[in-house]
Design a protein around this motif. Structure first.
Motif, PDB file in Angstrom:
ATOM      1  N   LEU A 166      -5.547  67.958  60.148  1.00 48.94           N
ATOM      2  CA  LEU A 166      -6.340  67.703  58.968  1.00 48.94           C
ATOM      3  C   LEU A 166      -5.400  66.339  58.289  1.00 48.94           C
ATOM      4  N   ARG A 167      -6.558  65.579  57.415  1.00 51.58           N
ATOM      5  CA  ARG A 167      -5.822  64.573  56.705  1.00 51.58           C
ATOM      6  C   ARG A 167      -5.224  65.204  55.353  1.00 51.58           C
ATOM      7  N   VAL A 168      -3.946  64.405  55.296  1.00 52.07           N
ATOM      8  CA  VAL A 168      -3.224  65.238  54.053  1.00 52.07           C
ATOM      9  C   VAL A 168      -2.471  63.839  53.493  1.00 52.07           C
ATOM     10  N   VAL A 188     -22.377  56.094  51.082  1.00 55.11           N
ATOM     11  CA  VAL A 188     -21.801  55.762  52.311  1.00 55.11           C
ATOM     12  C   VAL A 188     -22.084  56.894  53.138  1.00 55.11           C
ATOM     13  N   LEU A 189     -22.591  56.826  54.395  1.00 53.25           N
ATOM     14  CA  LEU A 189     -22.911  58.207  55.408  1.00 53.25           C
ATOM     15  C   LEU A 189     -21.746  58.472  56.237  1.00 53.25           C
ATOM     16  N   ARG A 190     -20.871  59.657  55.665  1.00 50.98           N
ATOM     17  CA  ARG A 190     -19.912  60.213  56.612  1.00 50.98           C
ATOM     18  C   ARG A 190     -19.906  60.742  57.814  1.00 50.98           C
ATOM     19  N   PRO A 191     -19.418  60.708  58.689  1.00 55.67           N
ATOM     20  CA  PRO A 191     -19.690  61.436  60.037  1.00 55.67           C
ATOM     21  C   PRO A 191     -19.140  62.629  59.976  1.00 55.67           C
ATOM     22  N   HIS A 192     -19.025  63.399  61.352  1.00 58.57           N
ATOM     23  CA  HIS A 192     -18.808  64.783  61.174  1.00 58.57           C
ATOM     24  C   HIS A 192     -17.233  64.883  61.161  1.00 58.57           C
ATOM     25  N   ASN A 193     -16.401  64.010  61.673  1.00 62.67           N
ATOM     26  CA  ASN A 193     -15.287  64.460  61.534  1.00 62.67           C
ATOM     27  C   ASN A 193     -14.360  63.167  61.712  1.00 62.67           C
ATOM     28  N   TYR A 194     -13.075  63.212  61.748  1.00 58.77           N
ATOM     29  CA  TYR A 194     -12.196  61.790  61.734  1.00 58.77           C
ATOM     30  C   TYR A 194     -12.414  61.030  62.983  1.00 58.77           C
ATOM     31  N   GLN A 195     -12.786  61.503  64.133  1.00 61.19           N
ATOM     32  CA  GLN A 195     -12.902  60.883  65.545  1.00 61.19           C
ATOM     33  C   GLN A 195     -14.531  60.512  65.880  1.00 61.19           C
ATOM     34  N   SER A 196     -15.152  60.910  64.916  1.00 61.18           N
ATOM     35  CA  SER A 196     -16.804  60.540  65.447  1.00 61.18           C
ATOM     36  C   SER A 196     -17.059  59.212  65.256  1.00 61.18           C
ATOM     37  N   GLU A 197     -18.223  58.826  66.226  1.00 68.23           N
ATOM     38  CA  GLU A 197     -18.244  57.531  66.264  1.00 68.23           C
ATOM     39  C   GLU A 197     -19.845  57.369  66.029  1.00 68.23           C
ATOM     40  N   LEU A 198     -20.353  56.170  65.444  1.00 66.81           N
ATOM     41  CA  LEU A 198     -21.793  55.915  65.273  1.00 66.81           C
ATOM     42  C   LEU A 198     -22.392  55.413  66.672  1.00 66.81           C
ATOM     43  N   LEU A 199     -23.058  56.313  67.382  1.00 65.95           N
ATOM     44  CA  LEU A 199     -23.734  55.725  68.575  1.00 65.95           C
ATOM     45  C   LEU A 199     -24.968  55.135  68.454  1.00 65.95           C
TER      46      LEU A 199
END
Length: 741
Positions: free
Chosen positions: A533-535, A242-253
């Protein structure tokens, strides 16, 4: 045999035949499981006990057959909903069951954590497996033994007083007449619930409990033969990433699927579902190459969502809620009456689980049922989260625990399983295997929360603490998968996203925030924040940060009042077991005399203020020119009540100390304004072999006391013991971790 609770037993065997694609077995090693032939014991010596309530998990699942079954060859299969993380729970359960059933160890088989097969015991967490699962097995085994004796007496037409138990057989005394457990049941199984009135084997007669029985799996682990989840293979296995984005709020444009297909090889299916982008391939290398091509041919937003690293403490305070007094709401803090007043602030950064092996998950959808293999620490709660994420009935999901890389807390094991589940539903019939990369694991795992602990206290004219105030700034300390689909990371990025609905377990942040000392006016306030950050859960939750602060502060208070650090603590304790572990550590240190530039520091903790006791001492050397720190030795004394296996307890204590050494001296999650930058072992440094000090552990065994878990008890005192030693070696008080930041 009317009047006894027995039933036909083929459900579990049929379930395994129909549902189990793969069985993971730990072999029995000759010579490793037995301490000799169990002694026969006269049954009148059994201890009749009336319990106020059933122990731990037995309260939720009181049926005998939920915990054990007798096999056709006379051996006994034990069922536990707990997960083996390297803590030795399988071995401990085997010891407990063998003793209560009067069998050999190799006559006990232990099956762990499989939905529909083992009891639902929630999470393997909080040092709760011994008191919740092993004690449930002890009671269930005792109840089974009593039923077997009644049935044998009836079948052999003798009184119970004439019977003896030995090696999974019931014998008539002074006779050759005997029956195996299988002979007694004749293919059927015990029924009924475990009663509160129960005859227990006297602890003085234990053959296995309390003894250092070697784990049956250790030789295979050392020789590299153990099969972990990453090693699962099948003829219909396919690989996925699975390709992970840059951060928690990144969207695939943008995703150029045409260009991707032109360059890729062996791709069976590309799955795009909202901001979830994955690929399934024939071979593993193809999956590695394909995810790189996914990144090449896609574009993601990269919003700035994190504060500046050096401004994290200030940021935490700025976003925190108003204080919630969680302890001592009516306490009177008479600051004016104190002869000496002291205040201090301590900080702990975000820290990782840092599992050496990355997460892995497997899933297969057969058109009706989704089968999932995972090294999650809670397969039943994870199943609930998966059902909500996929909009499936929970009974159509079957989860099997498989061993993975050891990590204490909520890791991305659940997320890897969720990835595999989404991909398996999109590609039915095949077993889909997802393995995370090191970069993805470090960037996306749920960390241990950053925390601030501020303390204020006063001393009276007699040098005793007259008031105490703790203020803790903390995020959640558990967002484990459960009935909230958003606890699974994958669910948040699907076309119909399911964001997390709650904050998880906030109470873990102020765990041990109220000192276990006798203080007349004490108050604890929690300032909760929803951090950047995710905890989630990390070994000992908030206890590590809070005990670091409290036990450092206790040394400060002792010094300000001119008292010895240990005597100061003892003056504020009434619990004899707490006093004993502190005195034991002092005895262990003995006459060791620090040289120039060296120091010895102490710390104490009763985990959760109602669980295991641990006192600790650390010896360090500080180079006066470079301020380089050499951790030379750790001494620890631990009391968990009744000890099931002293070797396992010692190993758990040593492991907890080593993990906490990393948090104390080296570990800190680093980030920029748009992404986590601690993405490998260079940017997130964990202790190496050369960093490990000599560790001495003394166990105070109290067989008359209730058994408690020890997996987390040794973690909280480590930082304070080391930092108190640093202060004594070089005169510098540590208020911010890690020391080598």
């Amino acid at each position: 045999m009317s009047g006894h609770n027995i039933s036909a037993s083929n459900s579990r065997r049929n379930f395994l035949r129909s549902m189990g694609r793969l069985a993971i077995a730990l072999p029995v090693l000759p010579g490793c499981l037995s301490t000799g032939e169990p002694e026969e014991i006269d049954l009148p010596e059994m201890v009749s006990t009336t319990f106020e309530e059933l122990p731990g998990s037995l309260r939720r699942t009181p049926q005998v057959k939920a915990w054990l079954e007798v096999l056709e060859d006379g051996r006994v299969r034990i069922f536990s909903g707990k997960v083996e993380l390297g803590q030795g729970i399988r071995n401990a359960i085997r010891q407990v069951a063998a003793d209560e059933l009067f069998t050999e160890l190799d006559q006990i088989e232990v099956v762990l954590a499989e939905t529909g097969l083992t009891p639902n015991e929630g999470y393997t967490a909080g040092s709760g497996s011994i008191q919740n699962s092993a004690m449930a097995v002890r009671h269930a085994a005792a109840a089974a033994r009593e039923q077997l004796l009644d049935l044998a007496a009836e079948k052999l037409q003798v009184t119970r007083e004439e019977l003896r138990l030995q090696s999974a057989k019931i014998k008539v005394a002074d006779s050759d007449r005997q029956l195996s457990f299988a002979d007694i049941l004749e293919g059927r199984q015990l029924e009924g619930e475990v009663p509160l009135d129960l005859k227990m084997k006297p602890k003085s007669a234990y053959q296995f409990v309390g003894h250092p029985i070697p784990r049956s799996d250790l030789r295979d682990i050392v020789q590299g033969k153990t099969k972990y989840i990453h090693d699962i293979d099948a003829s219909d296995l396919v690989h996925a990433r699975v390709l992970r984005p840059h951060n928690y709020q990144s969207e695939l444009l943008r995703f150029d699927e045409t260009a991707f297909k032109q360059e890729s090889e062996g791709v069976l299916k590309t799955v795009r579902n909202g901001n979830f982008l994955g690929v399934i391939t024939e071979r593993e290398y193809q999956a590695e190459r394909a995810v790189q091509l996914l990144a090449k041919h896609s574009e993601w937003s990269k919003p700035a969502i994190f504060p500046r690293q050096n401004e994290l403490p200030e940021h935490i305070k700025s976003i925190a809620s108003e204080p919630d007094v969680v302890h001592g709401k009516e306490a009177v803090l008479d600051r004016n009456a104190a002869e000496i007043k002291l205040a201090a602030s301590f900080f702990k950064p975000y820290t990782m689980h840092a599992a050496l092996g990355t997460a892995c998950g497997l899933a297969q959808y057969d058109g009706t049922t989704l089968h999932v293999w995972s090294h999650s620490q809670g397969i039943y709660p994870m199943r609930e989260g998966l059902a909500l994420m996929l909009d499936m009935p929970v009974e159509k999901i079957h989860v099997i625990s498989a061993p993975g890389s050891g990590a204490y807390g909520h890791t991305v094991a659940d997320d890897a399983a969720a990835d595999a589940a989404v991909l398996a539903m999109a590609y039915p019939g095949k077993m889909v295997r997802v393995r995370w990369s090191r970069t993805d694991e470090n960037r996306w795992e749920p960390y241990g929360s950053a925390m601030i602990t501020e303390l204020e206290a006063g001393l009276d004219s007699d040098g005793k603490i007259s008031f105490w105030r703790t203020d803790v700034w903390t995020d959640s300390h558990s967002t484990r998968p459960n009935k909230d689909a958003g606890t699974l990371l994958t669910a948040r990025y699907l076309d119909t996203p399911k964001p997390m609905q709650g904050r998880g377990y906030l109470g873990g942040g102020h765990r041990n925030g109220d000192p276990y000392y006798q203080i007349p006016g004490m108050q604890v306030a929690a300032h909760y924040f929803d951090g950047p950050l995710r905890v989630s859960s990390l070994r000992s939750l908030g206890s590590f940060a809070n005990i670091f602060a409290i036990e450092s502060f206790m040394d400060d208070l002792a010094e300000r009042s001119g008292q010895d650090a240990l005597e100061f603590r003892l003056r504020h304790l009434e619990d004899q077991r707490a006093i004993d572990v502190i005195r034991q550590v002092r005895e262990m240190v003995g006459t060791v005399s620090p040289q120039a530039g060296e120091g010895i520091g102490f710390a104490f903790c009763r985990y959760k203020n109602h669980a295991a006791y641990c006192a600790m001492a650390a010896r360090v050397k500080v180079d006066p020119a470079t301020e380089a720190i050499e951790l030379q030795k750790i001494w620890a004394a631990i009391d968990v009540g009744e000890v099931i296996n002293p070797d396992s307890l010692k190993s758990q204590t040593e492991g907890g100390i080593l993990q906490a050494i990393g948090w104390t001296l080296q570990e800190e999650v680093r980030f920029s304004e748009s992404e986590i930058t601690s993405d490998d072992w260079s940017t997130y440094r964990v202790p190496r072999l050369q960093d490990a000090p000599e560790i001495g552990v003394t166990i105070i065994d109290r067989p008359e006391e209730a058994a408690m878990g020890g997996g987390e008890a040794a973690v909280p005192p480590v930082a304070a013991a080391i930092c108190n030693a640093i202060y004594r070696a070089g005169g510098k008080r540590i208020y911010r971790l890690p020391v080598r930041s």
